[in-house]
Design a protein around this motif. Sequence first.
Motif, short mmCIF file in Angstrom:
data_model
loop_
_atom_site.label_atom_id
_atom_site.label_comp_id
_atom_site.label_asym_id
_atom_site.label_seq_id
_atom_site.Cartn_x
_atom_site.Cartn_y
_atom_site.Cartn_z
N VAL A 25 21.44 4.24 28.05
CA VAL A 25 21.29 5.49 26.79
C VAL A 25 21.44 5.21 25.57
O VAL A 25 22.49 4.50 25.12
N GLY A 26 20.65 5.49 24.56
CA GLY A 26 21.19 5.44 23.03
C GLY A 26 21.34 6.55 22.73
O GLY A 26 20.71 7.36 22.94
N TYR A 27 22.57 6.47 21.28
CA TYR A 27 21.87 8.04 20.74
C TYR A 27 22.21 7.45 19.02
O TYR A 27 22.85 6.16 18.58
N TRP A 28 21.31 8.07 18.23
CA TRP A 28 21.22 7.59 17.17
C TRP A 28 22.09 9.09 15.91
O TRP A 28 21.82 9.80 16.76
N TYR A 29 22.26 8.44 14.36
CA TYR A 29 23.41 9.42 14.31
C TYR A 29 23.00 8.72 12.55
O TYR A 29 23.36 7.77 13.06
N PRO A 30 22.84 9.97 11.71
CA PRO A 30 23.04 10.38 10.11
C PRO A 30 23.38 9.03 9.97
O PRO A 30 25.35 8.50 10.71
N ALA A 31 24.38 8.07 9.01
CA ALA A 31 24.82 7.26 8.63
C ALA A 31 25.95 7.92 7.87
O ALA A 31 25.77 9.49 8.08
N GLY A 32 27.31 7.71 7.72
CA GLY A 32 28.49 8.65 7.89
C GLY A 32 28.54 9.59 8.68
O GLY A 32 29.55 10.35 8.40
N THR A 33 27.94 9.60 10.10
CA THR A 33 28.81 10.21 11.51
C THR A 33 29.15 9.52 11.71
O THR A 33 28.87 8.73 12.02
N LYS A 34 30.96 9.63 12.30
CA LYS A 34 31.46 9.44 13.69
C LYS A 34 30.51 10.12 15.27
O LYS A 34 30.07 11.05 15.02
N PRO A 35 30.51 8.56 15.82
CA PRO A 35 30.08 8.89 17.17
C PRO A 35 30.54 10.28 18.01
O PRO A 35 31.62 10.01 18.23
N LEU A 36 30.26 10.83 18.91
CA LEU A 36 30.65 11.48 19.61
C LEU A 36 31.27 10.68 20.46
O LEU A 36 30.58 9.94 21.60
N GLY A 42 23.35 19.32 22.67
CA GLY A 42 24.05 20.68 21.36
C GLY A 42 24.80 19.84 20.39
O GLY A 42 24.18 20.63 19.35
N ARG A 43 25.46 19.34 20.86
CA ARG A 43 26.82 17.95 19.42
C ARG A 43 25.69 17.33 19.02
O ARG A 43 25.81 17.38 17.80
N LEU A 44 25.04 17.00 19.55
CA LEU A 44 23.96 15.90 18.65
C LEU A 44 23.31 16.30 17.72
O LEU A 44 23.54 16.47 16.87
N LYS A 45 22.58 17.75 17.93
CA LYS A 45 21.59 18.81 17.58
C LYS A 45 22.60 18.91 16.06
O LYS A 45 21.64 19.01 15.21
N LYS A 46 23.69 19.04 15.95
CA LYS A 46 24.34 20.58 15.41
C LYS A 46 24.53 18.88 14.03
O LYS A 46 24.78 18.95 13.13
N LEU A 47 24.82 17.60 14.58
CA LEU A 47 25.22 16.79 13.55
C LEU A 47 24.40 15.68 13.08
O LEU A 47 23.95 15.10 11.99
N GLY A 48 22.79 16.61 13.88
CA GLY A 48 21.32 15.61 13.28
C GLY A 48 21.40 14.09 13.95
O GLY A 48 20.10 13.74 14.13
#
Length: 80
Positions: A25-36, A42-48
């Motif tokens: 499974v993969g997760y993409w986070y915008p730059a400057g965001t810490k992985p959850l 829902g939490r991923l969507k809030k972070l973009g």
Amino acid sequence: MECPYCRGELEPGNLYAAYGGSTCVGYWYPAGTKPLQLPTAGRLKKLGGLRLGGHDPADLRKAEAWYCRTCKRMTLFNVE
């Protein structure tokens, strides 16, 4: 950075991939965001962020990844 496919704007971030048994499974986070620790939809969507793949194993790998929200393509660099 410009998307090489559609000329839209590429957004910098990181792709984290978790491997467990025969699944990934993969997760993409915008730059400057810490992985959850618990990346629910829902939490991923809030972070973009974005979720790619099946269930949630624990062994994370990281790659620099630029995402185009226009054509929904991702360009990867520096896969670790």
